[in-house]
Motif scaffolding. Structure first.
Motif, PDB file in Angstrom:
ATOM      1  N   SER A  57     -13.282   4.081 -13.389  1.00  0.00           N
ATOM      2  CA  SER A  57     -14.025   5.115 -12.675  1.00  0.00           C
ATOM      3  C   SER A  57     -15.266   5.542 -13.447  1.00  0.00           C
ATOM      4  N   ARG A 111     -12.103  14.924 -13.033  1.00  0.00           N
ATOM      5  CA  ARG A 111     -12.378  14.216 -11.790  1.00  0.00           C
ATOM      6  C   ARG A 111     -12.266  12.705 -11.980  1.00  0.00           C
ATOM      7  N   ARG A 165      -6.720   9.182  -7.443  1.00  0.00           N
ATOM      8  CA  ARG A 165      -7.180   9.776  -6.192  1.00  0.00           C
ATOM      9  C   ARG A 165      -6.091   9.875  -5.135  1.00  0.00           C
ATOM     10  N   SER A 166      -5.219   8.886  -5.020  1.00  0.00           N
ATOM     11  CA  SER A 166      -4.242   8.861  -3.932  1.00  0.00           C
ATOM     12  C   SER A 166      -2.830   9.062  -4.450  1.00  0.00           C
ATOM     13  N   TRP A 179      -7.498   0.733  -9.467  1.00  0.00           N
ATOM     14  CA  TRP A 179      -8.670   1.436  -8.943  1.00  0.00           C
ATOM     15  C   TRP A 179      -9.329   0.601  -7.852  1.00  0.00           C
ATOM     16  N   ASP A 233      -4.308  11.998  -0.180  1.00  0.00           N
ATOM     17  CA  ASP A 233      -4.911  12.543  -1.392  1.00  0.00           C
ATOM     18  C   ASP A 233      -3.831  12.984  -2.359  1.00  0.00           C
TER      19      ASP A 233
END
Length: 388
Positions: A238, A316, A321-322, A373, A387
């Motif tokens: 990321s 962040r 993310r999921s 990712w 999410d």
């Protein structure tokens, strides 16, 4: 006369052996040779330790010997395709993802249509059961995509740890360090080497003797180390993409105009700012974007960029993310280090292993996080993930 012929036949010496040129080559002889016979005759010893040789048959890495076994029909189908019809794998994945997305849309439509009727509760219950089945299927699809990415670099995941431990010693062979490092860029690889040195104590410039030195570690601690390295690989992927994007925008005229127009009025667009991009170096108020600093190798490195993150940006980038990806990390780690059907890392037994095996596990975990990712990004475009 018959007696003379018999006597002559018995006294005749046997024919001489054929010359060496008429003998069959070793590779074409119809009889097998004893294993290790040539090495014993020449006085050579095998390079691998007895523990490695004894456990090699049980700790064999292959596409059929992965820690996590697919539970859904979609996962088992993709497993067969990957093994037998590899060229059709991506088409099969696209078909399964579309089918799962269509099934979810149809379930939502049925619930909405039955709202207010006597069957609303039944349809809602059916939708919940189907959703659980789809969750299992989508995780299996993501896992198979990760296995495909590992197969592209000719690396198989380490099987269940219980198959690799012999007499309390863990050895993973072959190491596959080069293949696991080949997927990363130079800046990312530099941070990975620092991570390996920090978590297992193996220096970057370690020798072969250092790699094969042994150490003791608890199974629970090893599982935590693996899961943390998966998250670190996810974070590096990321952060490196954000770094690449911001450098591309900074070095382009369009990016300069966008930043110059928005940075003063909307500072949230660049929450960590270009100052952090160049390791905290202060840039003048003219917002020159630090082009020279970014082009400078010492100031444009990913490590400097990451060190400039504020807490919000760091969280962040590091956050998965999921929910499906987070569950997959947990399931894979428990399948690798867990105790059979329970899938829990409850054993506190101490394992003797080499630093080379520890490095293999850490590098695999980082690659797993990086691939996760990519897979998460790809799947989310077709099947909307939940999410985290």
């Amino acid at each position: 006369m018959d007696s003379r012929l018999f006597t002559r036949a018995t006294l005749t010496p046997p024919p001489p052996p054929p010359p060496p040129s008429l003998l069959l080559p070793a590779a074409r002889r119809p009889w097998p040779e004893k294993p290790g016979l040539g090495a014993r005759i020449a006085g050579r010893r095998p390079r691998r330790s007895p523990a490695v040789v004894a456990s090699a048959s049980r700790c064999e890495s292959s596409s059929l010997n992965t820690p996590l076994v697919p539970e859904s029909a979609a996962g088992r189908y993709l497993t067969r395709v990957l093994q037998n019809q590899r060229q059709l794998f991506h088409a099969a994945v696209a078909e399964e993802l579309k089918q799962l997305a269509d099934d979810r849309d149809a379930a939502v439509s049925r619930v909405l249509l039955s709202a207010g009727s006597d069957e609303a509760c039944l349809h809602r219950r059916i939708a919940e059961i189907k959703e659980r089945d789809r969750q299992v299927a989508i995780k299996d699809v993501m896992y198979m995509l990760i296995l495909y990415k590992f197969s592209e670099i000719r690396v198989h995941l380490v099987p269940k740890l219980s198959r690799c431990i012999y007499n309390g010693r863990l050895e993973i062979w072959p190491a596959k360090d080069w293949e696991l490092e080949s997927i990363h860029g130079i800046d990312v690889l530099e941070m990975i080497k620092e991570h390996v040195a920090a978590v297992i104590g193996l220096r970057v410039d370690s020798s072969v003797t250092d790699n094969w030195a042994t150490t003791h570690i608890q199974r629970l601690q090893l599982g935590q180390l693996y899961a943390a390295s998966v998250l670190y690989g996810y974070f590096l992927k990321s952060a490196s993409l954000r770094h690449h994007l911001e450098c591309s925008l900074a070095l382009s005229p369009q990016g300069h105009r966008v930043f110059h127009r928005n940075s003063l009025h909307s500072p949230k667009i660049w929450p960590y700012g270009w100052n952090n991009l160049v390791c905290g170096r202060v840039i003048n108020d003219k917002l020159s974007l630090g082009k020279a600093s970014i082009q400078d190798g010492n100031h444009g490195k990913l490590r400097c960029y990451v060190m400039g993150f504020d807490p919000e940006t760091l969280q962040r980038c590091a956050k998965v993310r999921s929910r499906e990806a987070m569950d997959l990390i947990e399931k894979h780690s428990c399948a690798l280090f867990g105790d059979g059907k329970m899938g829990l890392i409850t054993s506190d037994d101490v394992i003797l292993t080499s630093f080379s095996s520890l490095k293999r596990l850490v590098l695999e975990a980082i690659a797993f996080g990086s691939f996760l990712w990519d897979v998460e990004e790809h799947v989310d475009t077709v099947y909307k993930l939940n999410d985290n």
